[in-house]
Design an enzyme around this catalytic site. Structure first.
Site, PDB file in Angstrom:
ATOM      1  N   ASP A  74      30.459  28.722  51.422  1.00  0.00           N
ATOM      2  CA  ASP A  74      32.092  28.542  51.751  1.00  0.00           C
ATOM      3  C   ASP A  74      32.145  28.240  53.315  1.00  0.00           C
ATOM      4  O   ASP A  74      31.227  28.551  53.926  1.00  0.00           O
ATOM      5  CB  ASP A  74      32.718  29.660  51.190  1.00  0.00           C
ATOM      6  CG  ASP A  74      31.948  30.895  51.117  1.00  0.00           C
ATOM      7  OD1 ASP A  74      31.120  31.212  52.055  1.00  0.00           O
ATOM      8  OD2 ASP A  74      32.376  31.958  50.523  1.00  0.00           O
ATOM      9  N   ASN A 138      36.733  42.584  45.128  1.00  0.00           N
ATOM     10  CA  ASN A 138      37.654  42.297  44.317  1.00  0.00           C
ATOM     11  C   ASN A 138      36.997  41.510  43.165  1.00  0.00           C
ATOM     12  O   ASN A 138      37.559  40.917  42.327  1.00  0.00           O
ATOM     13  CB  ASN A 138      38.736  41.581  44.906  1.00  0.00           C
ATOM     14  CG  ASN A 138      38.402  40.262  45.165  1.00  0.00           C
ATOM     15  OD1 ASN A 138      37.054  39.826  45.630  1.00  0.00           O
ATOM     16  ND2 ASN A 138      39.390  39.452  45.784  1.00  0.00           N
ATOM     17  N   HIS A 140      35.050  38.824  43.884  1.00  0.00           N
ATOM     18  CA  HIS A 140      34.891  37.381  44.155  1.00  0.00           C
ATOM     19  C   HIS A 140      33.234  36.998  44.249  1.00  0.00           C
ATOM     20  O   HIS A 140      32.722  37.790  44.576  1.00  0.00           O
ATOM     21  CB  HIS A 140      35.675  36.819  45.301  1.00  0.00           C
ATOM     22  CG  HIS A 140      35.335  37.129  46.546  1.00  0.00           C
ATOM     23  ND1 HIS A 140      36.217  37.194  47.524  1.00  0.00           N
ATOM     24  CD2 HIS A 140      33.997  37.559  47.138  1.00  0.00           C
ATOM     25  CE1 HIS A 140      35.477  37.727  48.611  1.00  0.00           C
ATOM     26  NE2 HIS A 140      34.386  37.670  48.442  1.00  0.00           N
ATOM     27  N   GLU A 145      38.325  33.394  44.083  1.00  0.00           N
ATOM     28  CA  GLU A 145      39.192  35.018  44.001  1.00  0.00           C
ATOM     29  C   GLU A 145      39.710  34.844  42.701  1.00  0.00           C
ATOM     30  O   GLU A 145      39.616  34.067  41.918  1.00  0.00           O
ATOM     31  CB  GLU A 145      40.348  34.735  44.791  1.00  0.00           C
ATOM     32  CG  GLU A 145      40.126  34.516  46.217  1.00  0.00           C
ATOM     33  CD  GLU A 145      39.457  35.512  47.150  1.00  0.00           C
ATOM     34  OE1 GLU A 145      38.912  36.630  46.554  1.00  0.00           O
ATOM     35  OE2 GLU A 145      39.391  35.661  48.480  1.00  0.00           O
TER      36      GLU A 145
HETATM   37  C1  F6R Z   1      30.251  34.943  51.944  1.00  0.00           C
HETATM   38  C2  F6R Z   1      30.998  34.989  50.574  1.00  0.00           C
HETATM   39  C3  F6R Z   1      31.387  36.348  50.037  1.00  0.00           C
HETATM   40  C4  F6R Z   1      30.684  37.469  50.331  1.00  0.00           C
HETATM   41  C5  F6R Z   1      31.360  38.610  49.594  1.00  0.00           C
HETATM   42  C6  F6R Z   1      30.794  39.917  50.152  1.00  0.00           C
HETATM   43  O1  F6R Z   1      29.677  33.659  52.094  1.00  0.00           O
HETATM   44  O2  F6R Z   1      31.050  33.953  49.833  1.00  0.00           O
HETATM   45  O3  F6R Z   1      31.609  36.122  48.727  1.00  0.00           O
HETATM   46  O4  F6R Z   1      29.285  37.012  49.978  1.00  0.00           O
HETATM   47  O5  F6R Z   1      32.781  38.554  50.172  1.00  0.00           O
HETATM   48  O6  F6R Z   1      30.925  40.013  51.675  1.00  0.00           O
HETATM   49  P1  F6R Z   1      29.864  41.078  52.527  1.00  0.00           P
HETATM   50  O7  F6R Z   1      28.392  40.671  52.182  1.00  0.00           O
HETATM   51  O8  F6R Z   1      30.153  40.778  53.806  1.00  0.00           O
HETATM   52  O9  F6R Z   1      30.299  42.272  51.903  1.00  0.00           O
END
Ligand code: F6R
Length: 247
Positions: A74, A138, A140, A145
């Site tokens: 992303d 959450n 995702h 989301e």
């Molecule tokens: C990042 C992404 C998100 C993260 C998720 C966890 O490229 O797509 O899905 O993997 O938000 O984030 P962290 O690892 O910072 O807790």
């Protein structure tokens, strides 16, 4: 009962889990056409550090890196590409430079291109062999989301308030966190041959438990992992406590 019986949960502390994930990436780099899927964020940072250590001492892995193509999950919308918080800048700093990947072998979904073109680009590269994933508090995956369709493709999305609050730590202030992103869809992610999910800390426990044991539902995008035939979850004690007997 989870819909997939091929999800493997490995409980390990962050260092050990990161080493194991780096070993899995190294395994792909030893193949003829290594195509990697990269995540960004706290959960994967140490994986890239461990991989850089492995590559630095191994000519075969260095040769694998020269053949590799890497696709990010992303990218934020609205940040200049050289902003330190853009995922391009982050992956250049945390992955491409330490591991030795040429910048033109690092691909990110971009708002300039039609989003769906990213799925075609991945397919033309031969498909992602191993996709690294973190999980949002959450539920995702990528920036899919709650409410995202389970067969969604790469597209522009609005970020959830909770995601913006969780990621404010990188930006210093909630207001500085972009409102939108472009993300591989859930369907795009499920096309990767192997998914490796990292989850650390108690803030991930609820989402991880629901993803593995709960119903498969757009309300919890990570529950789509149950539909994938090859998922490895590397989680620490805190994140996996509700998944273990007596937890
Ligand atoms: C990042 C992404 C998100 C993260 C998720 C966890 O490229 O797509 O899905 O993997 O938000 O984030 P962290 O690892 O910072 O807790």
């Amino acid at each position: 009962m989870p819909a997939s019986s091929s999800l493997r949960l490995i409980v390990a502390d962050r260092d050990e889990a990161s080493r194991q994930a780096a070993d899995l990436l190294a395994g792909v780099l030893r193949t003829e056409s290594p195509v990697l899927g990269l995540a960004t964020g706290s959960s994967v940072e140490a994986v890239y550090e461990e991989l850089a250590i492995l590559v630095s001492g191994d000519p075969e892995l260095q040769s694998g890196v020269s053949r590799a193509q890497a696709f990010a999950l992303d990218e934020y919308i609205g940040l200049p590409p050289d902003d330190a918080n853009s995922y391009r800048a982050t992956l250049l700093r945390q992955f491409a430079e330490p591991v030795g990947l040429a910048p033109d072998h690092l691909h990110l979904p971009s708002p300039q291109a039609v989003a769906a073109a990213y799925d075609d680009e991945i397919a033309r590269a031969g498909g992602i062999r191993l996709q690294l994933l973190g999980i949002g508090s959450n539920g995702h995956i990528g920036f899919n989301e709650p409410g995202s369709l389970l067969n969604s493709r790469t597209r522009l999305v609005d970020l959830d308030e909770r995601t913006r609050r969780d990621n404010a730590r990188f930006f210093g202030a909630l207001d500085a966190v972009p409102m939108q992103a472009i993300t591989q869809g859930i369907g795009t992610i499920l096309n990767a041959a192997t998914l490796v999910v990292l989850a650390f800390g108690s803030a991930k426990a609820e989402a991880l438990t629901a993803a593995i044991l709960g119903p498969v539902t757009p309300d919890l995008p990570a529950s789509a992992l149950q539909h994938h035939p090859d998922v490895i979850v590397l989680a620490d004690e805190e994140a996996s406590r509700m998944l273990r007997p007596g937890g």
